[in-house]
Design a protein around this motif. Structure first.
Motif, mmCIF file in Angstrom:
data_model
loop_
_atom_site.group_PDB
_atom_site.id
_atom_site.type_symbol
_atom_site.label_atom_id
_atom_site.label_comp_id
_atom_site.label_asym_id
_atom_site.label_seq_id
_atom_site.Cartn_x
_atom_site.Cartn_y
_atom_site.Cartn_z
ATOM 1 N N ILE A 1 0.832 -1.208 0.000
ATOM 2 C CA ILE A 1 0.000 0.000 0.000
ATOM 3 C C ILE A 1 0.866 1.257 0.000
ATOM 4 O O ILE A 1 0.637 2.199 -0.758
ATOM 5 N N ARG A 2 1.923 1.241 0.828
ATOM 6 C CA ARG A 2 2.793 2.410 0.920
ATOM 7 C C ARG A 2 3.609 2.571 -0.358
ATOM 8 O O ARG A 2 3.722 3.668 -0.898
ATOM 9 N N PHE A 3 4.178 1.445 -0.855
ATOM 10 C CA PHE A 3 5.055 1.492 -2.024
ATOM 11 C C PHE A 3 4.327 2.049 -3.250
ATOM 12 O O PHE A 3 4.865 2.863 -3.987
ATOM 13 N N PHE A 4 3.063 1.590 -3.467
ATOM 14 C CA PHE A 4 2.327 2.038 -4.644
ATOM 15 C C PHE A 4 1.410 3.225 -4.360
ATOM 16 O O PHE A 4 0.688 3.688 -5.237
ATOM 17 N N GLY A 5 1.439 3.717 -3.113
ATOM 18 C CA GLY A 5 0.606 4.857 -2.758
ATOM 19 C C GLY A 5 -0.880 4.601 -2.982
ATOM 20 O O GLY A 5 -1.580 5.441 -3.550
ATOM 21 N N ILE A 6 -1.349 3.425 -2.549
ATOM 22 C CA ILE A 6 -2.763 3.079 -2.754
ATOM 23 C C ILE A 6 -3.617 3.731 -1.665
ATOM 24 O O ILE A 6 -3.466 3.431 -0.484
ATOM 25 N N ARG A 7 -4.497 4.669 -2.080
ATOM 26 C CA ARG A 7 -5.237 5.465 -1.092
ATOM 27 C C ARG A 7 -6.703 5.085 -1.003
ATOM 28 O O ARG A 7 -7.354 5.336 -0.005
ATOM 29 N N ASN A 8 -7.210 4.492 -2.093
ATOM 30 C CA ASN A 8 -8.633 4.194 -2.194
ATOM 31 C C ASN A 8 -9.039 3.048 -1.259
ATOM 32 O O ASN A 8 -8.365 2.024 -1.197
ATOM 33 N N ASP A 9 -10.154 3.233 -0.513
ATOM 34 C CA ASP A 9 -10.630 2.204 0.410
ATOM 35 C C ASP A 9 -10.966 0.891 -0.297
ATOM 36 O O ASP A 9 -10.703 -0.188 0.214
ATOM 37 N N VAL A 10 -11.569 1.032 -1.494
ATOM 38 C CA VAL A 10 -11.939 -0.156 -2.267
ATOM 39 C C VAL A 10 -10.679 -0.939 -2.624
ATOM 40 O O VAL A 10 -10.599 -2.158 -2.436
ATOM 41 N N ALA A 11 -9.653 -0.233 -3.098
ATOM 42 C CA ALA A 11 -8.404 -0.874 -3.497
ATOM 43 C C ALA A 11 -7.721 -1.530 -2.303
ATOM 44 O O ALA A 11 -7.242 -2.663 -2.380
ATOM 45 N N ARG A 12 -7.692 -0.825 -1.161
ATOM 46 C CA ARG A 12 -7.075 -1.398 0.041
ATOM 47 C C ARG A 12 -7.817 -2.643 0.489
ATOM 48 O O ARG A 12 -7.229 -3.636 0.880
ATOM 49 N N GLY A 13 -9.145 -2.580 0.418
ATOM 50 C CA GLY A 13 -9.962 -3.715 0.835
ATOM 51 C C GLY A 13 -9.733 -4.942 -0.023
ATOM 52 O O GLY A 13 -9.467 -6.027 0.494
ATOM 53 N N VAL A 14 -9.807 -4.788 -1.353
ATOM 54 C CA VAL A 14 -9.643 -5.964 -2.220
ATOM 55 C C VAL A 14 -8.224 -6.518 -2.125
ATOM 56 O O VAL A 14 -8.020 -7.728 -2.188
ATOM 57 N N LEU A 15 -7.269 -5.627 -1.923
ATOM 58 C CA LEU A 15 -5.873 -6.051 -1.789
ATOM 59 C C LEU A 15 -5.709 -7.010 -0.601
ATOM 60 O O LEU A 15 -5.115 -8.083 -0.723
ATOM 61 N N PHE A 16 -6.284 -6.657 0.540
ATOM 62 C CA PHE A 16 -6.157 -7.511 1.730
ATOM 63 C C PHE A 16 -7.018 -8.770 1.630
ATOM 64 O O PHE A 16 -6.576 -9.867 1.947
#
Lengths: 123, 226
Positions: free
Chosen positions: B165-180
């Protein structure tokens, strides 16, 4: 009733519900875990107001907060595979780490870009 | 009878202690899912207690995974409007991600010369434990090894997720959620809740979809590699 007692009673209810789901899956000879079907059933019960949110909210909060605890005995299970881990452990670790990094980056970036595209389209 | 009971109490007590310690010093390497099993493994090896004796008591804790999985329906119910709004993004990202999980796992395992039964045990590792074990059994893997590898995925996912998340600067809640949820099933979902209720419930949905897609596709994909 104190909050603590309420939580405990709700957790007991949820355990019974989970047990019932597993029993039904077993009786029907379905190869699907009861917990996955249970999510769908509980969601439908909430949506149709058969089960009210306040009946399970506290118990659910507690179970979700302590989720990691429930995985610990399975993690300790690694002691049974000492030989396997000595022979292939490092390679398994490489597989899992590399694959996780690729999966997380791909999934996260795809969702981030899709969400961004949707926003620009909307505005 | 007494020894399993002691193991049960010790599991809960050490977890409680480690969790409190982690709250005070929130460093990645103090993650309770890493430190607690490590302490317990050392204890078992040191005292020569076999895993079966340990699990005779500790399985009561494991049995709680069922109800804890089922109550994921609650955050989904509460966050339904957000989930509906982002349904397309969630479903397509998870389908993409869970396919990549199976393909990269089987492919790297094959490239590293791991044997067929181990590849079959590894392939469904992104799905939550009960589904992954069922898939492993169907394709010819060893379900108990799959359980350990699913756990390893969870532990590493909790550690690696925030770095990605930090490396790619992922800020969106949807993106963070699907990632985990796609990358690290229920363990990742518990981490996603640290990023907020929306990210957590999106992760819950992603975890369920991943389990479902994995169930449908693993045997297909594995056919290409073995």
């Amino acid at each position: 009733m104190s909050t603590w007692l309420k939580s405990a009673a709700q957790v007991v209810f949820l355990i019974a519900f989970s047990w019932l789901m597993n029993l039904i899956m077993e009786i029907c000879h379905l190869n699907i875990p009861g917990s996955i079907v249970g999510i769908v059933v509980l969601f439908v019960l909430l949506q149709t107001k058969v089960v009210k949110l306040e009946w399970i909210d506290l118990g659910a909060k507690w179970l979700l907060a302590e989720m990691l605890l429930f995985f610990i005995p399975s993690a300790v299970g690694i002691v049974q595979y000492k030989d396997l881990m000595l022979a292939s452990g490092l390679r398994i670790l490489v597989v899992v780490v590399v694959s996780i990094l690729v999966v997380m980056a791909a999934t996260g970036l795809m969702a981030e870009n899709l969400a961004k595209a949707k926003e620009t389209n909307a505005s | 009878m007494i020894l399993p009971a002691v193991c049960l109490v010790l599991t809960i007590a050490i977890y409680g202690f480690v969790k409190r310690f982690y709250k005070k010093y929130p460093k990645i390497y103090f993650t309770p899912l890493v430190v607690t099993p490590a302490i317990l493994v050392l204890l078992l090896v040191w005292t020569n207690i076999p895993y079966n004796t340990y699990d005779a008591g500790a399985h009561w804790v494991t049995d709680m995974i069922g109800p804890a999985t089922i109550v994921l329906a609650v955050p989904i119910y509460k966050n339904l409007p957000i989930l509906k709004k982002h349904a397309f993004v969630i479903v397509s990202s998870v389908l993409f991600g869970s396919t990549i999980a199976i393909v990269t796992t089987a492919w790297i395992a094959k490239a590293l010369n791991l044997d067929a039964r181990l590849i079959e045990s590894l392939a469904p590792r992104s799905a939550t434990t009960p589904i992954a074990m069922a898939v492993s059994k169907i394709t010819g893997g060893i379900p108990t090894i799959t359980a350990v590898i699913v756990l390893l995925t969870g532990v590493l996912g909790i550690v690696l997720g925030p770095l990605v998340i930090r490396f790619f600067g992922i800020r969106n809640d949807v993106a963070r959620g699907v990632l985990f949820g796609t990358g690290a099933h229920a363990a990742g979902t518990s981490k996603a809740f640290e990023f907020g209720s929306a990210a957590g419930s999106i992760s819950s949905i992603a975890m369920i979809l991943t389990a479902f897609f994995t169930f449908m596709t693993v045997s297909l994909v594995i056919g290409f590699f073995i």
